[in-house]
Design a protein around this motif. Structure first.
Motif, PDB file in Angstrom:
ATOM      1  N   TYR A   1       0.872  -1.108   0.042  1.00 53.56           N
ATOM      2  CA  TYR A   1       0.044  -0.014   0.027  1.00 53.56           C
ATOM      3  C   TYR A   1       0.752   1.404   0.135  1.00 53.56           C
ATOM      4  CZ  TYR A   1      -3.071   3.752   1.551  1.00 53.56           C
ATOM      5  OH  TYR A   1      -3.754   4.947   1.740  1.00 53.56           O
ATOM      6  N   GLU A   2       2.012   1.111   1.006  1.00 52.52           N
ATOM      7  CA  GLU A   2       2.692   2.475   1.027  1.00 52.52           C
ATOM      8  C   GLU A   2       3.525   2.707  -0.312  1.00 52.52           C
ATOM      9  OE1 GLU A   2       2.633  -0.030   3.136  1.00 52.52           O
ATOM     10  OE2 GLU A   2       1.600   0.829   4.791  1.00 52.52           O
TER      11      GLU A   2
ATOM     12  N   ARG B   1       1.023   4.167  -2.979  1.00 51.94           N
ATOM     13  CA  ARG B   1       0.500   5.183  -2.477  1.00 51.94           C
ATOM     14  C   ARG B   1       1.533   6.225  -3.017  1.00 51.94           C
ATOM     15  NH1 ARG B   1       0.605   9.159   1.079  1.00 51.94           N
ATOM     16  NH2 ARG B   1      -1.129  10.405   1.401  1.00 51.94           N
TER      17      ARG B   1
ATOM     18  N   LEU C   1       1.750   6.900  -6.673  1.00 53.03           N
ATOM     19  CA  LEU C   1       0.577   7.578  -7.117  1.00 53.03           C
ATOM     20  C   LEU C   1       0.680   8.994  -6.878  1.00 53.03           C
ATOM     21  CD1 LEU C   1      -2.373   7.717  -8.099  1.00 53.03           C
ATOM     22  CD2 LEU C   1      -3.091   7.007  -5.969  1.00 53.03           C
ATOM     23  N   VAL C   2       1.230   9.245  -5.655  1.00 51.75           N
ATOM     24  CA  VAL C   2       1.670  10.734  -5.393  1.00 51.75           C
ATOM     25  C   VAL C   2       2.663  11.479  -6.443  1.00 51.75           C
ATOM     26  CG1 VAL C   2       2.641  12.344  -3.654  1.00 51.75           C
ATOM     27  CG2 VAL C   2       1.098  10.598  -2.668  1.00 51.75           C
TER      28      VAL C   2
ATOM     29  N   ALA D   1      -4.427   3.711  -8.011  1.00 52.90           N
ATOM     30  CA  ALA D   1      -5.551   3.815  -6.975  1.00 52.90           C
ATOM     31  C   ALA D   1      -6.218   2.731  -6.910  1.00 52.90           C
ATOM     32  CB  ALA D   1      -6.389   4.723  -7.668  1.00 52.90           C
TER      33      ALA D   1
ATOM     34  N   CYS E   1      -4.490   0.619  -4.318  1.00 56.62           N
ATOM     35  CA  CYS E   1      -4.589   1.202  -3.096  1.00 56.62           C
ATOM     36  C   CYS E   1      -5.702   0.792  -2.241  1.00 56.62           C
ATOM     37  CB  CYS E   1      -4.319   2.726  -2.925  1.00 56.62           C
ATOM     38  SG  CYS E   1      -2.508   3.019  -3.086  1.00 56.62           S
ATOM     39  N   GLN E   2      -6.874   1.014  -3.075  1.00 54.01           N
ATOM     40  CA  GLN E   2      -8.282   0.780  -2.697  1.00 54.01           C
ATOM     41  C   GLN E   2      -8.624  -0.840  -2.203  1.00 54.01           C
ATOM     42  OE1 GLN E   2     -10.662   3.315  -2.079  1.00 54.01           O
ATOM     43  NE2 GLN E   2     -11.523   1.458  -0.984  1.00 54.01           N
TER      44      GLN E   2
END
Length: 70
Positions: free
Chosen positions: A11-12, A15, A18-19, A46, A49-50
């Protein structure tokens, strides 16, 4: 980041990437093709992450449900 088809980033990691994708899109200066590629990668990240969030929520719900049954 380039993962193999059967390797999902944490996840990290997803994310953070994605940033960076959003930062690049907001900065502009890319061609239409580059922007589309970034957008597609952002959509995939995204979703990853979801999926992590949904999985964590399901695990928490299961633990809470088991605790309620005791």
């Amino acid at each position: 980041m380039s993962e193999s088809p059967d390797e999902t980033p944490s996840y990290e990691d997803a994310r953070a990437e994605l940033v960076e994708v959003v930062r690049q899109l907001e900065a502009g200066g890319t061609t239409l093709e580059e922007s589309l590629t970034l957008w597609e990668r952002g959509e995939k990240l995204a979703t990853i992450c979801q999926d992590w969030i949904d999985g964590a929520r399901a695990r928490l719900d299961a633990v809470l449900e088991a605790a309620d049954e005791d």
